[in-house]
Enzyme design. Structure first.
Site, PDB file in Angstrom:
ATOM      1  N   SER A  13       0.849  -1.189   0.000  1.00  0.00           N
ATOM      2  CA  SER A  13       0.000   0.000   0.000  1.00  0.00           C
ATOM      3  C   SER A  13       0.886   1.242   0.000  1.00  0.00           C
ATOM      4  O   SER A  13       1.651   1.465   0.951  1.00  0.00           O
ATOM      5  CB  SER A  13      -0.893   0.012   1.239  1.00  0.00           C
ATOM      6  N   HIS A  38      -1.174  -1.306  -4.328  1.00  0.00           N
ATOM      7  CA  HIS A  38      -2.433  -0.972  -3.652  1.00  0.00           C
ATOM      8  C   HIS A  38      -2.497   0.540  -3.452  1.00  0.00           C
ATOM      9  O   HIS A  38      -1.582   1.150  -2.878  1.00  0.00           O
ATOM     10  CB  HIS A  38      -2.510  -1.710  -2.320  1.00  0.00           C
ATOM     11  N   ASP A  40      -4.677   3.583  -1.999  1.00  0.00           N
ATOM     12  CA  ASP A  40      -5.743   3.908  -1.041  1.00  0.00           C
ATOM     13  C   ASP A  40      -6.280   5.318  -1.260  1.00  0.00           C
ATOM     14  O   ASP A  40      -5.554   6.296  -1.092  1.00  0.00           O
ATOM     15  CB  ASP A  40      -5.201   3.803   0.387  1.00  0.00           C
ATOM     16  N   MET A  42      -8.851   8.097  -0.010  1.00  0.00           N
ATOM     17  CA  MET A  42      -9.656   8.499   1.153  1.00  0.00           C
ATOM     18  C   MET A  42     -10.136   9.931   0.971  1.00  0.00           C
ATOM     19  O   MET A  42      -9.374  10.778   0.493  1.00  0.00           O
ATOM     20  CB  MET A  42      -8.819   8.403   2.427  1.00  0.00           C
ATOM     21  N   HIS A  72      -8.334   1.106  -4.078  1.00  0.00           N
ATOM     22  CA  HIS A  72      -9.254   0.873  -2.958  1.00  0.00           C
ATOM     23  C   HIS A  72      -9.938   2.196  -2.645  1.00  0.00           C
ATOM     24  O   HIS A  72      -9.338   3.088  -2.055  1.00  0.00           O
ATOM     25  CB  HIS A  72      -8.433   0.344  -1.769  1.00  0.00           C
ATOM     26  N   MET A  74     -12.174   4.535  -0.700  1.00  0.00           N
ATOM     27  CA  MET A  74     -12.841   4.793   0.587  1.00  0.00           C
ATOM     28  C   MET A  74     -13.466   6.176   0.440  1.00  0.00           C
ATOM     29  O   MET A  74     -13.012   7.158   1.047  1.00  0.00           O
ATOM     30  CB  MET A  74     -11.809   4.726   1.727  1.00  0.00           C
ATOM     31  N   MET A 143     -11.430  -6.011   5.178  1.00  0.00           N
ATOM     32  CA  MET A 143     -10.652  -5.095   6.011  1.00  0.00           C
ATOM     33  C   MET A 143     -10.364  -5.781   7.343  1.00  0.00           C
ATOM     34  O   MET A 143     -11.280  -6.260   8.016  1.00  0.00           O
ATOM     35  CB  MET A 143     -11.424  -3.802   6.280  1.00  0.00           C
ATOM     36  N   PHE A 149      -6.534   4.630   8.111  1.00  0.00           N
ATOM     37  CA  PHE A 149      -5.133   4.887   8.480  1.00  0.00           C
ATOM     38  C   PHE A 149      -4.291   3.635   8.302  1.00  0.00           C
ATOM     39  O   PHE A 149      -4.786   2.524   8.539  1.00  0.00           O
ATOM     40  CB  PHE A 149      -5.046   5.343   9.950  1.00  0.00           C
ATOM     41  N   ASP A 181      -6.671  -6.587   4.089  1.00  0.00           N
ATOM     42  CA  ASP A 181      -6.038  -5.262   4.145  1.00  0.00           C
ATOM     43  C   ASP A 181      -6.034  -4.739   5.578  1.00  0.00           C
ATOM     44  O   ASP A 181      -7.095  -4.496   6.153  1.00  0.00           O
ATOM     45  CB  ASP A 181      -6.842  -4.314   3.234  1.00  0.00           C
ATOM     46  N   GLY A 182      -4.825  -4.548   6.117  1.00  0.00           N
ATOM     47  CA  GLY A 182      -4.695  -3.878   7.411  1.00  0.00           C
ATOM     48  C   GLY A 182      -3.937  -4.696   8.439  1.00  0.00           C
ATOM     49  O   GLY A 182      -4.335  -5.825   8.768  1.00  0.00           O
ATOM     50  N   SER A 204       2.687  -0.280   6.106  1.00  0.00           N
ATOM     51  CA  SER A 204       3.783   0.065   7.020  1.00  0.00           C
ATOM     52  C   SER A 204       4.816  -1.052   7.142  1.00  0.00           C
ATOM     53  O   SER A 204       6.010  -0.779   7.288  1.00  0.00           O
ATOM     54  CB  SER A 204       3.215   0.438   8.391  1.00  0.00           C
TER      55      SER A 204
HETATM   56  C1  DX5 Z   1      -6.392   1.414   5.585  1.00  0.00           C
HETATM   57  C2  DX5 Z   1      -5.874   1.127   4.195  1.00  0.00           C
HETATM   58  C3  DX5 Z   1      -4.755   0.139   4.127  1.00  0.00           C
HETATM   59  C4  DX5 Z   1      -3.514   0.574   4.825  1.00  0.00           C
HETATM   60  C5  DX5 Z   1      -2.754  -0.651   5.233  1.00  0.00           C
HETATM   61  O1  DX5 Z   1      -7.562   2.162   5.499  1.00  0.00           O
HETATM   62  O2  DX5 Z   1      -6.912   0.641   3.378  1.00  0.00           O
HETATM   63  O3  DX5 Z   1      -4.478  -0.240   2.801  1.00  0.00           O
HETATM   64  O4  DX5 Z   1      -2.696   1.381   4.076  1.00  0.00           O
HETATM   65  O5  DX5 Z   1      -1.670  -0.229   5.995  1.00  0.00           O
HETATM   66  P1  DX5 Z   1      -0.955  -1.150   7.056  1.00  0.00           P
HETATM   67  O6  DX5 Z   1      -0.382  -2.323   6.303  1.00  0.00           O
HETATM   68  O7  DX5 Z   1       0.090  -0.260   7.626  1.00  0.00           O
HETATM   69  O8  DX5 Z   1      -1.994  -1.586   8.027  1.00  0.00           O
HETATM   70 ZN    ZN Z   2      -6.465  -0.301   1.389  1.00  0.00          ZN
END
Ligand code: DX5
Ligand code: ZN
Length: 228
Positions: A13, A38, A40, A42, A72, A74, A143, A149, A181-182, A204
């Protein structure tokens, strides 16, 4: 469940990448063995954070990224941005059913525009969202944190949900990717694979390390060992 024989994909991500050097970061993570990117999105409305939009996706394509881009969304509403991301070079587009007034229409729109549709289920979203949709989907994204985050802890009850979705996908007889994811790290990715996931988002854990290739290698070893 054995992890032998499944085709596993790791999707870093870019939420945790260095945005000031995004093209180079994407090159590095692909050279390190990532299967797809990936992305993201938001909107500070559906989720309490604000990230990147179609211009950035288009910029990565113009920069020369040819790997699949796994968008993705959101965001709420969904449909306008589906069109923009399809034009911007998205490969996969996933969205949250709570964010679309007409889920079937959104899935159809993604496919009509030549992208591969995915539905994203939050930790508290029930699996009945897959009734009447699974047969139209190419991807289910579970998720394992609440969206918004990077860097949050994996919610353990996701493992049971992965097993249940794996059963539904297998029963459907269709090829549908099962992405999680997460909070995915080298220490839990084996158990997530053993539960039935085949596609792993990690932000991360990868971009927070200095050697991306070493993390990806450890993740693949852990997947092959299946959490034992
Ligand atoms: C959260 C995102 C994830 C996020 C994953 O809302 O959709 O894709 O970046 O990050 P980590 O691997 O750090 O949990
Ligand atoms: Zn994501």
């Amino acid at each position: 469940m054995s992890t032998a024989g499944r085709n596993y994909w790791i999707a870093p991500s870019i939420l945790s990448a260095d945005f000031a050097r995004l093209g180079a970061e994407v090159d590095s993570v692909l050279a390190a063995g990532a299967d797809l990117i990936h992305f993201d999105v938001m909107d500070n409305h559906y989720v309490p954070n604000l990230t990147i939009g179609p211009l950035v996706c288009e910029a990565l394509r113009r920069y020369g990224v040819t790997a699949p881009i796994d968008v993705h969304l959101m965001v709420k509403p969904v449909d306008r941005l589906v069109t923009d991301f399809a034009r911007a070079g998205a490969t996969w587009i996933s969205f949250h059913p709570e964010a679309s007034e007409h889920v079937d229409r959104t899935i159809g729109l993604i496919r009509e525009l030549g992208c591969r549709p995915g539905l994203v289920l939050n930790p508290a979203t029930p699996l009945h969202c897959l009734d009447h949709t699974l047969e139209q989907l190419d991807l289910v994204l579970l998720m394992s944190v609440n969206p918004g985050f990077g860097g949050q802890a994996f919610i353990p009850s996701t493992l049971a949900k992965i097993r249940a979705v794996r059963e539904r996908i297998d029963a459907s007889g269709r090829e549908v990717r099962l992405e999680v994811d997460g909070g995915i790290k080298t220490t839990n990715i084996g158990a997530i694979a053993a539960a039935g996931a085949d596609t792993f988002v990690a932000g991360s854990a990868i971009f927070g390390a200095t050697d991306y290739a070493a993390v990806l290698r450890s993740m693949r070893v852990a997947i092959a060992e299946g959490g034992v």
